[in-house]
Design an enzyme around this catalytic site. Structure first.
Site, PDB file in Angstrom:
ATOM      1  N   LYS A   1       0.811  -1.220   0.000  1.00 26.23           N
ATOM      2  CA  LYS A   1       0.000   0.000   0.000  1.00 26.23           C
ATOM      3  C   LYS A   1       0.848   1.276   0.000  1.00 26.23           C
ATOM      4  O   LYS A   1       0.434   2.306  -0.535  1.00 26.23           O
ATOM      5  CB  LYS A   1      -0.941   0.007   1.205  1.00 26.23           C
ATOM      6  CG  LYS A   1      -2.022  -1.063   1.184  1.00 26.23           C
ATOM      7  CD  LYS A   1      -3.038  -0.819   0.085  1.00 26.23           C
ATOM      8  CE  LYS A   1      -4.206  -1.791   0.155  1.00 26.23           C
ATOM      9  NZ  LYS A   1      -5.196  -1.552  -0.922  1.00 26.23           N
TER      10      LYS A   1
ATOM     11  N   GLU B   1      -9.748   5.685   3.023  1.00 19.46           N
ATOM     12  CA  GLU B   1     -10.576   4.603   3.545  1.00 19.46           C
ATOM     13  C   GLU B   1      -9.667   3.418   3.794  1.00 19.46           C
ATOM     14  O   GLU B   1      -8.642   3.270   3.127  1.00 19.46           O
ATOM     15  CB  GLU B   1     -11.678   4.249   2.545  1.00 19.46           C
ATOM     16  CG  GLU B   1     -11.277   3.295   1.430  1.00 19.46           C
ATOM     17  CD  GLU B   1     -10.153   3.799   0.524  1.00 19.46           C
ATOM     18  OE1 GLU B   1      -9.363   2.953   0.029  1.00 19.46           O
ATOM     19  OE2 GLU B   1     -10.044   5.017   0.316  1.00 19.46           O
TER      20      GLU B   1
ATOM     21  N   SER C   1       1.780  -9.670  -0.668  1.00 17.29           N
ATOM     22  CA  SER C   1       1.459  -8.246  -0.616  1.00 17.29           C
ATOM     23  C   SER C   1       1.560  -7.627   0.770  1.00 17.29           C
ATOM     24  O   SER C   1       1.572  -6.395   0.902  1.00 17.29           O
ATOM     25  CB  SER C   1       0.059  -8.000  -1.187  1.00 17.29           C
ATOM     26  OG  SER C   1      -0.906  -8.762  -0.480  1.00 17.29           O
TER      27      SER C   1
END
Length: 407
Positions: free
Chosen positions: A100, A122, A388
């Site tokens: 991210k 969010e 990830s």
């Protein structure tokens, strides 16, 4: 392969209205159109701006820790008993513990160039929230993060991290109290404060140009993977595997390989089973609809009411998927499969025990799928899994469940 020829003609660019085939576009209040136009224009300019790109690269290398390693998981490969060579793209080693941060650094830098002083975000699993709060500190921006009450409960460690980083975590009590509802509230905030605020959207969803922007910032995952494999194995992989919720890690991983003869497999969350209605498999079980400003596959009833999504992983329980994934499904270029909660738990434990690497529950779906479906791959195949995120955020969830071997 017909699907590769289709993708080559498309060249990875949505049309001027933000459509990937029939998917994508903009379905937003009129008050946001000007802000989206401004964002699209600024991004297209900065995408070609050497100073911006040099600054972005600087932070990705010195702050995020790129390039992340490509690790050959020999113990896992041996356990699969198919002479497979399994590699892990170690996005879990990025600063903040997940992919991210690639997008939040890019978008926060973009916000600074736009003159915005505040960002909103969010988050579901909390990794985007932590990454957004981290980028806000780096660029001296104020940061508010919307998070569903249910996700706050099951991701309390990440909530604490966001607070330590100076972000305000705003609980959302509506609907399923998860990612969908957090996104709803973030959009409402942006409508009200669009002049001063940049909405730092965390996945390849939402109205144009967000799916394109987030994909571009995450494509560094696939570009590095391609370079690293060519150096270590003198060739390309046979297959790439990645989990898919909104789909940012997967699209960033897949995109540099779209015109190569490589199998691309996205793994959605089957939750408690596709027939239970407690799943998040929008590509497998959804129908075409509109959610959060985009047209894509959506989990909805016959009247268009959005259904609740479920996954043991907070980052995958989203009732839709990025429009580019929908396009790639329709062209047949990417195959989308599923893994259940139990598959993910088994993948989590097996990778931890075999390799000493504790994955987040999101990529544990891809690991669980690989273990369960290893026989579907030809002997000797080179398979790369996008790891990830790391699993420390999920320990409170994992220890509540009994692990069963996948059948």
């Amino acid at each position: 392969m017909k699907s590769i020829r289709q993708v080559r003609r498309w060249k990875g660019k949505p049309d001027s209205a933000g459509h990937f085939g029939i998917f994508g576009g903009r379905f937003v209040p009129e008050t946001l159109i000007e802000a989206l136009d401004q964002l699209a224009k600024a991004y297209q300019s900065l995408k070609r701006d050497r100073r911006f790109q040099k600054e972005l690269e600087h932070y990705l290398v010195t702050y995020v820790g790129r390039p992340t390693p490509l690790y050959e998981a020999r113990n896992l490969s041996h356990a699969l008993k198919r002479d497979l060579r399994v590699f892990l793209k170690r996005e879990d080693l990025c600063h903040t513990g997940a992919h991210k941060i690639n997008n939040t650094i890019g978008q926060a830098l973009l916000a600074r160039y736009l003159g915005k002083k505040r960002i909103i975000a969010e988050t579901g699993a909390g990794q985007h929230g932590v990454a957004a709060a981290t980028a806000a500190r780096l660029f001296n921006l104020s940061c508010d993060v919307y998070m569903g009450e249910e996700d706050i409960r099951r991701q309390s460690l990440n909530v604490y991290k966001m607070n330590l980083l100076g972000a305000q975590v705003i609980p959302v009590f509506s609907g399923s109290k998860t990612l969908k509802d957090a996104t709803n509230e973030a959009i409402r905030d942006w409508v009200t404060n669009v002049e001063t605020t940049h909405y730092l959207l965390g996945s390849v969803v939402g109205p144009h140009p967000y799916p394109m922007i987030v994909r571009d910032f995450q494509s560094i995952i696939g570009r590095e993977t391609k370079q690293q494999l060519r150096r270590s194995t003198q060739g390309l992989p046979d297959a790439l595997l990645a989990c898919v919720g909104g789909g940012s890690n997967a699209i960033g991983f897949f995109h540099p390989f779209l015109d190569e003869r490589v199998k691309l497999i996205g793994i959605e969350a089957a939750g408690k089973g596709l027939n239970s209605k407690q799943h998040a498999a929008s590509l497998r079980k959804g129908t075409i609809g509109v959610l959060h400003g985009m047209k894509s596959f959506v989990l909805q009833d016959r009247n268009g009411q959005i259904q609740l999504a479920h996954s043991i992983s907070a980052g995958l329980d989203y009732p839709s998927v990025g429009p580019e994934h929908a396009f790639l499904k329709e062209t047949g270029r990417v195959r989308y499969e599923v893994a259940s909660d139990q598959d993910a738990l088994f993948g989590f434990h097996m990778l931890t025990l075999l390799e000493g690497i504790m994955p987040a529950l999101e990529p544990a779906h891809a690991i669980g799928y690989l273990i369960k479906r290893a026989r579907n791959f030809s002997r000797g195949s080179k398979i790369v899994v996008c790891l990830s995120g790391r699993g420390d955020k999920d320990l409170d969830v994992v220890r509540q469940f009994k692990i069963q071997s996948p059948r």
